[in-house]
Motif scaffolding. Structure first.
Motif, PDB file in Angstrom:
ATOM      1  N   ARG A  38     -11.413 -28.649 -13.467  1.00 51.53           N
ATOM      2  CA  ARG A  38     -10.047 -29.234 -13.673  1.00 51.53           C
ATOM      3  C   ARG A  38      -9.528 -30.040 -12.755  1.00 51.53           C
ATOM      4  N   ASP A  89     -10.047 -15.053 -23.725  1.00 50.70           N
ATOM      5  CA  ASP A  89     -10.849 -14.237 -22.799  1.00 50.70           C
ATOM      6  C   ASP A  89     -12.354 -14.654 -22.766  1.00 50.70           C
ATOM      7  N   VAL A 102     -13.841 -17.605 -25.315  1.00 49.79           N
ATOM      8  CA  VAL A 102     -14.630 -18.720 -24.587  1.00 49.79           C
ATOM      9  C   VAL A 102     -16.114 -18.887 -25.211  1.00 49.79           C
ATOM     10  N   SER A 126     -14.823 -19.786 -16.687  1.00 50.47           N
ATOM     11  CA  SER A 126     -13.656 -19.692 -16.210  1.00 50.47           C
ATOM     12  C   SER A 126     -13.449 -20.127 -14.830  1.00 50.47           C
ATOM     13  N   ILE A 144     -14.534 -23.964 -15.071  1.00 51.71           N
ATOM     14  CA  ILE A 144     -13.510 -24.690 -15.396  1.00 51.71           C
ATOM     15  C   ILE A 144     -12.419 -25.041 -14.529  1.00 51.71           C
ATOM     16  N   ARG A 145     -11.966 -24.024 -13.888  1.00 49.49           N
ATOM     17  CA  ARG A 145     -10.756 -24.070 -13.005  1.00 49.49           C
ATOM     18  C   ARG A 145     -11.157 -25.099 -11.886  1.00 49.49           C
ATOM     19  N   ARG A 159     -10.300 -22.414 -22.497  1.00 48.02           N
ATOM     20  CA  ARG A 159      -9.482 -22.390 -21.229  1.00 48.02           C
ATOM     21  C   ARG A 159      -8.114 -22.730 -21.473  1.00 48.02           C
ATOM     22  N   ARG A 160      -7.880 -23.881 -22.208  1.00 45.75           N
ATOM     23  CA  ARG A 160      -6.491 -24.467 -22.327  1.00 45.75           C
ATOM     24  C   ARG A 160      -5.702 -23.328 -23.264  1.00 45.75           C
ATOM     25  N   ARG A 181      -5.972 -20.020 -22.965  1.00 50.20           N
ATOM     26  CA  ARG A 181      -6.088 -18.831 -22.351  1.00 50.20           C
ATOM     27  C   ARG A 181      -6.856 -17.973 -22.931  1.00 50.20           C
ATOM     28  N   PHE A 229     -15.451 -25.000 -23.670  1.00 49.03           N
ATOM     29  CA  PHE A 229     -15.014 -24.500 -22.613  1.00 49.03           C
ATOM     30  C   PHE A 229     -13.720 -24.936 -22.079  1.00 49.03           C
TER      31      PHE A 229
END
Length: 205
Positions: free
Chosen positions: A87, A32, A36, A80, A83-84, A27-28, A30, A23
């Motif tokens: 982070r 979809d 993912v 998504s 992970i945001r 995510r790094r 970018r 994940f």
């Protein structure tokens, strides 16, 4: 196979850690939702799949336990926003710790199942290494990078190799299987963390 429930627990935890790594990387890059899920799936299941193929074990472990794949699918749906959030609170150190734990758990699961399949000891140790590192290799290839295990000189595979041999040696002394599994996984995890802490590198100038 003895201690199936313990191996199952180890595999589930390792799968979750592997998926988390996937994940983060997806995510790094970018990606979809499909990206993912794909990256998380191959990171979590790549090593175990290759192990099962080489051991001629059918069905593959994630086919036999469809709940593993369903779990990754559900996690991908919420990855998504998750992970945001993570982070902001997850440090690089915590990610490295999770990666080290995954390496230890996957490796001991691999060597244990190879031993249960009556493989020669060296082959069993290599099955453990393959299970431990190959998911990350596939992740990096799909993300269009040279696999980290091949390029940064850090001894991921060597840590797994030593830990697999510790498991084999412990089993030769007739210690309980669960003790051998946890001791070996802990050894691999701690050895990996030590190599990271002291930035140990092999064969790179």
């Amino acid at each position: 196979m003895p201690h199936v429930s313990l191996i199952t627990i180890i595999e589930i935890v390792a799968i979750l850690v592997g998926a988390f790594s996937g994940f983060i990387e997806a995510r790094r890059k970018r990606m979809d939702l499909v990206g993912v899920f794909t990256v998380a799936f191959i990171t979590a299941f790549g090593g175990g799949t290759l192990r099962d193929i080489l051991l001629d074990k059918r069905p593959l472990f994630w086919v036999q336990h469809q709940e593993y794949a369903i779990l990754i699918f559900v996690l991908a749906l919420i990855a998504s926003p998750l992970i945001r959030t993570l982070r902001q609170i997850v440090s690089e150190r915590l990610i490295v710790i999770a990666d080290a734990i995954g390496l230890g758990l996957f490796a001991v699961a691999g060597v244990s199942q190879a031993q249960a399949a009556h493989m020669p000891v060296f082959i069993a140790s290599m099955m453990g290494v393959i299970t431990g590192i190959f998911g990350g290799v596939l992740r990096d290839i799909v993300c269009n990078e040279v696999p980290m295990v091949f390029r940064d000189g850090k001894p991921y595979a060597i840590c797994a190799f030593f830990g697999c041999w510790l498991y084999i040696l412990l089993m030769k002394t007739d210690v309980p299987d669960d003790f051998a599994l946890w001791a070996s996984a802990t050894f691999i995890t701690l050895l990996r963390l030590l190599t990271w802490k002291f930035d140990m590198r092999i064969g790179r100038h």
